[in-house]
Design a protein around this motif. Structure first.
Motif, PDB file in Angstrom:
ATOM      1  N   ALA A 123      19.450  53.249  -1.647  1.00 16.19           N
ATOM      2  CA  ALA A 123      18.582  53.014  -0.483  1.00 16.19           C
ATOM      3  C   ALA A 123      19.072  51.850   0.370  1.00 16.19           C
ATOM      4  CB  ALA A 123      17.147  52.757  -0.942  1.00 16.19           C
ATOM      5  N   ASP A 124      19.672  50.833  -0.253  1.00 14.93           N
ATOM      6  CA  ASP A 124      20.114  49.661   0.497  1.00 14.93           C
ATOM      7  C   ASP A 124      21.314  49.947   1.404  1.00 14.93           C
ATOM      8  OD1 ASP A 124      18.156  48.274  -0.782  1.00 14.93           O
ATOM      9  OD2 ASP A 124      19.478  47.254  -2.202  1.00 14.93           O
ATOM     10  N   LEU A 125      22.039  51.020   1.137  1.00 21.54           N
ATOM     11  CA  LEU A 125      23.247  51.312   1.908  1.00 21.54           C
ATOM     12  C   LEU A 125      23.022  52.303   3.044  1.00 21.54           C
ATOM     13  CD1 LEU A 125      26.069  51.558  -0.795  1.00 21.54           C
ATOM     14  CD2 LEU A 125      25.373  49.602   0.579  1.00 21.54           C
ATOM     15  N   GLN A 126      21.830  52.887   3.103  1.00 23.57           N
ATOM     16  CA  GLN A 126      21.578  53.901   4.130  1.00 23.57           C
ATOM     17  C   GLN A 126      21.725  53.358   5.546  1.00 23.57           C
ATOM     18  OE1 GLN A 126      18.590  57.299   3.219  1.00 23.57           O
ATOM     19  NE2 GLN A 126      17.612  55.397   2.609  1.00 23.57           N
ATOM     20  N   ARG A 127      21.471  52.054   5.701  1.00 23.64           N
ATOM     21  CA  ARG A 127      21.517  51.463   7.052  1.00 23.64           C
ATOM     22  C   ARG A 127      22.933  51.165   7.526  1.00 23.64           C
ATOM     23  NH1 ARG A 127      19.024  46.297   6.318  1.00 23.64           N
ATOM     24  NH2 ARG A 127      19.469  46.562   4.109  1.00 23.64           N
ATOM     25  N   SER A 128      23.888  51.181   6.622  1.00 25.16           N
ATOM     26  CA  SER A 128      25.265  50.871   6.999  1.00 25.16           C
ATOM     27  C   SER A 128      25.819  51.958   7.906  1.00 25.16           C
ATOM     28  CB  SER A 128      26.130  50.758   5.741  1.00 25.16           C
ATOM     29  OG  SER A 128      27.502  50.774   6.068  1.00 25.16           O
ATOM     30  N   ALA A 129      26.432  51.545   9.010  1.00 24.27           N
ATOM     31  CA  ALA A 129      26.954  52.518   9.974  1.00 24.27           C
ATOM     32  C   ALA A 129      28.023  53.399   9.344  1.00 24.27           C
ATOM     33  CB  ALA A 129      27.513  51.791  11.194  1.00 24.27           C
ATOM     34  N   ARG A 130      28.940  52.798   8.597  1.00 20.38           N
ATOM     35  CA  ARG A 130      30.022  53.605   8.041  1.00 20.38           C
ATOM     36  C   ARG A 130      29.527  54.550   6.948  1.00 20.38           C
ATOM     37  NH1 ARG A 130      31.602  48.299   6.154  1.00 20.38           N
ATOM     38  NH2 ARG A 130      31.698  48.101   3.882  1.00 20.38           N
ATOM     39  N   VAL A 131      28.545  54.116   6.175  1.00 20.12           N
ATOM     40  CA  VAL A 131      27.977  55.009   5.156  1.00 20.12           C
ATOM     41  C   VAL A 131      27.204  56.131   5.829  1.00 20.12           C
ATOM     42  CG1 VAL A 131      26.310  55.156   3.259  1.00 20.12           C
ATOM     43  CG2 VAL A 131      27.912  53.231   3.373  1.00 20.12           C
ATOM     44  N   ARG A 132      26.458  55.797   6.895  1.00 16.04           N
ATOM     45  CA  ARG A 132      25.697  56.811   7.628  1.00 16.04           C
ATOM     46  C   ARG A 132      26.610  57.891   8.201  1.00 16.04           C
ATOM     47  NH1 ARG A 132      21.066  58.122   6.611  1.00 16.04           N
ATOM     48  NH2 ARG A 132      21.891  60.217   6.730  1.00 16.04           N
ATOM     49  N   VAL A 133      27.758  57.473   8.715  1.00 17.83           N
ATOM     50  CA  VAL A 133      28.721  58.424   9.273  1.00 17.83           C
ATOM     51  C   VAL A 133      29.194  59.405   8.194  1.00 17.83           C
ATOM     52  CG1 VAL A 133      31.108  58.604  10.101  1.00 17.83           C
ATOM     53  CG2 VAL A 133      29.515  57.056  11.225  1.00 17.83           C
ATOM     54  N   VAL A 134      29.474  58.885   7.001  1.00 16.99           N
ATOM     55  CA  VAL A 134      29.933  59.747   5.906  1.00 16.99           C
ATOM     56  C   VAL A 134      28.813  60.680   5.446  1.00 16.99           C
ATOM     57  CG1 VAL A 134      30.770  59.765   3.521  1.00 16.99           C
ATOM     58  CG2 VAL A 134      31.706  58.125   5.165  1.00 16.99           C
ATOM     59  N   LEU A 135      27.593  60.169   5.358  1.00 14.68           N
ATOM     60  CA  LEU A 135      26.464  61.015   4.967  1.00 14.68           C
ATOM     61  C   LEU A 135      26.289  62.171   5.955  1.00 14.68           C
ATOM     62  CD1 LEU A 135      23.839  58.279   3.985  1.00 14.68           C
ATOM     63  CD2 LEU A 135      25.117  59.748   2.418  1.00 14.68           C
ATOM     64  N   ASP A 136      26.352  61.861   7.241  1.00 14.38           N
ATOM     65  CA  ASP A 136      26.196  62.903   8.256  1.00 14.38           C
ATOM     66  C   ASP A 136      27.331  63.922   8.185  1.00 14.38           C
ATOM     67  OD1 ASP A 136      23.904  61.650   9.102  1.00 14.38           O
ATOM     68  OD2 ASP A 136      24.842  60.651  10.816  1.00 14.38           O
ATOM     69  N   PHE A 137      28.530  63.434   7.936  1.00 13.19           N
ATOM     70  CA  PHE A 137      29.698  64.316   7.813  1.00 13.19           C
ATOM     71  C   PHE A 137      29.535  65.274   6.640  1.00 13.19           C
ATOM     72  CE2 PHE A 137      33.797  64.502   5.389  1.00 13.19           C
ATOM     73  CZ  PHE A 137      34.420  65.470   6.149  1.00 13.19           C
ATOM     74  N   LEU A 138      29.125  64.749   5.498  1.00 11.87           N
ATOM     75  CA  LEU A 138      28.949  65.592   4.312  1.00 11.87           C
ATOM     76  C   LEU A 138      27.861  66.635   4.542  1.00 11.87           C
ATOM     77  CD1 LEU A 138      29.228  62.886   1.510  1.00 11.87           C
ATOM     78  CD2 LEU A 138      30.940  64.600   2.137  1.00 11.87           C
ATOM     79  N   THR A 139      26.780  66.226   5.187  1.00 13.68           N
ATOM     80  CA  THR A 139      25.713  67.182   5.492  1.00 13.68           C
ATOM     81  C   THR A 139      26.228  68.302   6.394  1.00 13.68           C
ATOM     82  OG1 THR A 139      24.029  65.459   5.296  1.00 13.68           O
ATOM     83  CG2 THR A 139      23.430  67.454   6.517  1.00 13.68           C
ATOM     84  N   GLU A 140      27.023  67.927   7.378  1.00 12.14           N
ATOM     85  CA  GLU A 140      27.537  68.907   8.341  1.00 12.14           C
ATOM     86  C   GLU A 140      28.432  69.947   7.686  1.00 12.14           C
ATOM     87  OE1 GLU A 140      30.725  69.053  12.037  1.00 12.14           O
ATOM     88  OE2 GLU A 140      29.898  67.120  11.389  1.00 12.14           O
TER      89      GLU A 140
END
Length: 296
Positions: free
Chosen positions: A269-286
């Protein structure tokens, strides 16, 4: 004052039991681990481990130090997560833990496009079947085939992955298509998953249809099973989303199939706000979510 880095070595040895395994966990050589442990024991003026033929065993002094070292580790990791979580720059490294099959067949084909969009992000991929600790920052993001259960870890269902029976044309030319694969694979060669709990559902479904079929290979690597099937070794359960698009494989239809595997995305939960982690999460979802649309 005790050096926190020395405590990292102490914790790695306590968790793994040997210098060799601790060195692999830390990504350094065993000699360095042994030297840092010796320095720590000299500093605290106490032996922290008994060296036994079976490995390193905590002494009473080591057992006293362990919970304190774990608390220090928890604070250091929490601070690290806070700093990364507050970082709004889409640059730097993101560590992803994923199975080999998901990495090679689902993720890697899309990486050129990801790198073109985000050239300042380095994706560090660890292919593993073990459940890495996101709390200890063994990875920043994980894709798993089981729902995340840890505290403070956010899980998201990305897709289901049905499996079906497949074989190579060369195998079927020599052995023939099974007449009734829902009931019997007698006379055929079968490639099964490793005889382990994570594969129990698939193995139970497959075993009910063997009817004397010869098991020629077992593996905990889906990629290895995939390659062996392509080579013509036998009949295997493979992910439809990949195998159905492989011209060198033939689908063996059955009325039923094992329960689909579900791909879960996990992040602390603490890493969700990180821009670079968010980019990877969105990429994996896509790239992973459309797997649901690829079912036969």
């Amino acid at each position: 004052m005790i050096d926190w880095n020395d405590l990292r070595y102490f914790l790695a040895i306590a968790r793994s039991g040997t210098l060799a395994r601790a060195s692999r966990l830390l990504g350094i050589n065993a000699t360095t681990v042994g030297r840092r442990l010796a320095a720590l024991e000299e500093q605290v003026q106490a032996r922290l481990f008994d060296r036994t033929p079976d490995g390193y065993v905590l002494t009473p002094s080591g057992r006293d130090l362990l919970p304190r070292a774990e608390r220090m580790e928890g604070e250091a990791i929490a601070l690290d997560r806070d700093v990364i979580g507050a970082d709004q720059r889409a640059s730097g490294s993101v560590r992803l833990a994923v199975t080999e099959m998901l990495a090679t067949r689902f993720i890697m084909p899309h990486l050129p496009r990801f790198h073109a969009l985000h050239p300042d992000i380095t994706l560090e991929v660890e292919c593993t079947t073990r459940v890495v600790s996101l709390a200890r920052r063994e990875a920043d993001v994980a894709l798993r085939l089981a729902r995340p259960r840890e505290d403070n870890v956010v899980g998201r269902r990305l897709a289901s992955v049905p499996l079906s029976l497949y074989a190579a044309p060369r195998y079927l030319e020599s052995r023939g298509m099974p007449q009734d694969p829902d009931v019997s694979l007698a006379g055929h060669s079968a490639i099964l998953f490793a005889d382990a709990r994570p594969f129990a559902i698939e193995n139970e479904w497959f075993a009910a249809r063997l009817d004397g079929a010869r098991v020629v290979l077992r593996s905990d690597s889906v990629s290895s099973i995939y390659s062996a099937t392509l080579a013509g070794l036998g009949i295997a359960l493979l992910p439809r989303a990949v195998a159905s698009h492989e011209p060198a494989l033939v689908h063996i239809p059955t009325a039923t199939s094992p329960s689909p595997r579900v791909i879960w995305q996990a992040v602390h939960a603490d890493l969700q706000r990180s821009a670079r982690v968010r980019v990877v999460l969105d990429f994996l979802t896509e790239i992973v979510a459309p797997v649901d649309e690829a079912h036969e």
